[in-house]
Enzyme design. Structure first.
Site, PDB file in Angstrom:
ATOM      1  CG  HIS A 102      -1.956  -1.085   1.204  1.00 27.06           C
ATOM      2  ND1 HIS A 102      -2.795  -1.350   2.255  1.00 27.06           N
ATOM      3  CD2 HIS A 102      -2.275  -1.988   0.255  1.00 27.06           C
ATOM      4  CE1 HIS A 102      -3.585  -2.369   1.956  1.00 27.06           C
ATOM      5  NE2 HIS A 102      -3.281  -2.774   0.738  1.00 27.06           N
TER       6      HIS A 102
HETATM    7  C1  FAD Z   1      -0.205  -7.643  -3.285  1.00 21.79           C
HETATM    8  C2  FAD Z   1      -1.088  -6.428  -3.130  1.00 21.79           C
HETATM    9  C3  FAD Z   1      -2.366  -6.586  -2.642  1.00 21.79           C
HETATM   10  C4  FAD Z   1      -3.185  -5.475  -2.494  1.00 21.79           C
HETATM   11  N1  FAD Z   1      -4.438  -5.664  -2.021  1.00 21.79           N
HETATM   12  C5  FAD Z   1      -5.258  -4.617  -1.909  1.00 21.79           C
HETATM   13  C6  FAD Z   1      -6.622  -4.803  -1.458  1.00 21.79           C
HETATM   14  O1  FAD Z   1      -7.083  -5.919  -1.171  1.00 21.79           O
HETATM   15  N2  FAD Z   1      -7.398  -3.696  -1.350  1.00 21.79           N
HETATM   16  C7  FAD Z   1      -6.950  -2.444  -1.663  1.00 21.79           C
HETATM   17  O2  FAD Z   1      -7.716  -1.482  -1.552  1.00 21.79           O
HETATM   18  N3  FAD Z   1      -5.688  -2.257  -2.084  1.00 21.79           N
HETATM   19  C8  FAD Z   1      -4.829  -3.303  -2.225  1.00 21.79           C
HETATM   20  N4  FAD Z   1      -3.543  -3.111  -2.652  1.00 21.79           N
HETATM   21  C9  FAD Z   1      -3.059  -1.749  -2.900  1.00 21.79           C
HETATM   22  C10 FAD Z   1      -3.546  -1.200  -4.210  1.00 21.79           C
HETATM   23  O3  FAD Z   1      -3.287  -2.140  -5.230  1.00 21.79           O
HETATM   24  C11 FAD Z   1      -2.792   0.098  -4.485  1.00 21.79           C
HETATM   25  O4  FAD Z   1      -2.866   0.948  -3.354  1.00 21.79           O
HETATM   26  C12 FAD Z   1      -3.409   0.832  -5.657  1.00 21.79           C
HETATM   27  O5  FAD Z   1      -3.346   0.004  -6.794  1.00 21.79           O
HETATM   28  C13 FAD Z   1      -2.652   2.089  -5.908  1.00 21.79           C
HETATM   29  O6  FAD Z   1      -3.172   2.695  -7.070  1.00 21.79           O
HETATM   30  P1  FAD Z   1      -2.292   3.666  -7.933  1.00 21.79           P
HETATM   31  O7  FAD Z   1      -3.132   4.139  -9.061  1.00 21.79           O
HETATM   32  O8  FAD Z   1      -1.655   4.674  -7.031  1.00 21.79           O
HETATM   33  O9  FAD Z   1      -1.050   2.791  -8.426  1.00 21.79           O
HETATM   34  P2  FAD Z   1      -1.003   1.536  -9.377  1.00 21.79           P
HETATM   35  O10 FAD Z   1      -2.281   0.775  -9.356  1.00 21.79           O
HETATM   36  O11 FAD Z   1       0.273   0.850  -9.027  1.00 21.79           O
HETATM   37  O12 FAD Z   1      -0.884   2.213 -10.802  1.00 21.79           O
HETATM   38  C14 FAD Z   1       0.303   2.813 -11.235  1.00 21.79           C
HETATM   39  C15 FAD Z   1       0.274   2.729 -12.727  1.00 21.79           C
HETATM   40  O13 FAD Z   1       1.255   3.587 -13.276  1.00 21.79           O
HETATM   41  C16 FAD Z   1       1.973   2.892 -14.268  1.00 21.79           C
HETATM   42  N5  FAD Z   1       3.301   3.492 -14.318  1.00 21.79           N
HETATM   43  C17 FAD Z   1       4.287   3.415 -13.410  1.00 21.79           C
HETATM   44  N6  FAD Z   1       5.365   4.132 -13.810  1.00 21.79           N
HETATM   45  C18 FAD Z   1       5.021   4.680 -15.006  1.00 21.79           C
HETATM   46  C19 FAD Z   1       5.692   5.524 -15.921  1.00 21.79           C
HETATM   47  N7  FAD Z   1       6.922   5.980 -15.695  1.00 21.79           N
HETATM   48  N8  FAD Z   1       5.051   5.873 -17.037  1.00 21.79           N
HETATM   49  C20 FAD Z   1       3.789   5.449 -17.278  1.00 21.79           C
HETATM   50  N9  FAD Z   1       3.095   4.647 -16.443  1.00 21.79           N
HETATM   51  C21 FAD Z   1       3.704   4.265 -15.326  1.00 21.79           C
HETATM   52  C22 FAD Z   1       1.998   1.452 -13.812  1.00 21.79           C
HETATM   53  O14 FAD Z   1       2.200   0.595 -14.909  1.00 21.79           O
HETATM   54  C23 FAD Z   1       0.585   1.302 -13.220  1.00 21.79           C
HETATM   55  O15 FAD Z   1      -0.360   0.945 -14.187  1.00 21.79           O
HETATM   56  C24 FAD Z   1      -2.710  -4.188  -2.840  1.00 21.79           C
HETATM   57  C25 FAD Z   1      -1.427  -4.055  -3.351  1.00 21.79           C
HETATM   58  C26 FAD Z   1      -0.621  -5.156  -3.491  1.00 21.79           C
HETATM   59  C27 FAD Z   1       0.766  -4.997  -4.074  1.00 21.79           C
END
Ligand code: FAD
Length: 161
Positions: A102
């Site tokens: 997270h």
């Molecule tokens: C094993 C695991 C289990 C989890 N379980 C839960 C759960 O049960 N419930 C819950 O609420 N949360 C859960 N989480 C947490 C949740 O997945 C994250 O908090 C959430 O996905 C964060 O969203 P985000 O959009 O910030 O990042 P992400 O979903 O990580 O999205 C980031 C995106 O940016 C892209 N990216 C990265 N760098 C670049 C770049 N330089 N250029 C272009 N694109 C890029 C990546 O490819 C990705 O698609 C879990 C996480 C993990 C690892």
């Protein structure tokens, strides 16, 4: 040719595994498993810094503070004390359950540009046409699963735009 497994005892235990798997649901049929998460406070020393000597140009700094260890232990104790009035409770967790599932807070929002990257509408303090709506806006880890909050906030920001 495949190498043989050096763990000789596996020859004895492996054939028993399917029986154990059959038996476990009956043994634990009336059990419930809980996973707990506690809030990770926004300490400024927990951060990502630029480091040109690091393989990807960044360094990750994280300290598992005494305060967080205490809160973790206290939270588990409260859960155990509350449930054990009526149930048999076993705390199975390891001592250090830190994981980075997270991750959040690298562009936290706030009113003060000196201590935050984004304002309360998730717009960058320094750039008029830059909004950041991923988990990096969290000022603190919140202690719950973050995905729905990330999505709800993105909708709020889109509405404002
Ligand atoms: C094993 C695991 C289990 C989890 N379980 C839960 C759960 O049960 N419930 C819950 O609420 N949360 C859960 N989480 C947490 C949740 O997945 C994250 O908090 C959430 O996905 C964060 O969203 P985000 O959009 O910030 O990042 P992400 O979903 O990580 O999205 C980031 C995106 O940016 C892209 N990216 C990265 N760098 C670049 C770049 N330089 N250029 C272009 N694109 C890029 C990546 O490819 C990705 O698609 C879990 C996480 C993990 C690892």
């Amino acid at each position: 040719m495949a190498e043989s497994d050096p763990r000789w005892w596996r020859k004895i235990t492996n054939p028993m595994l399917p029986r154990a798997a059959d038996f476990a649901p009956r043994l634990f049929a009336r059990s419930t498993m809980f996973a707990t998460i506690v809030e990770d406070l926004p300490y400024s020393h927990n951060r990502i810094t630029l480091d040109k000597n690091a393989p990807n140009g960044m360094r990750f700094e994280y300290e598992y503070t005494k305060e967080l260890k205490w809160r973790n232990a206290y939270f588990r104790k409260r859960v155990r004390d509350t449930l054990s009035r009526k149930h048999r409770v076993r705390v199975l967790t390891g001592r250090n359950n830190i994981n980075f599932g997270h991750v959040c807070g690298t562009c936290k929002f706030g009113d003060d540009p000196a201590t935050s990257v984004l304002d309360s509408t998730n717009r960058a303090h320094d750039l008029e046409n830059l909004y950041v709506v991923d988990a990096s806006f969290f000022p603190s880890s919140s202690g719950t699963n973050p995905s729905l909050t990330v999505a709800a906030n993105a909708l709020r920001v889109a509405d404002n735009m």
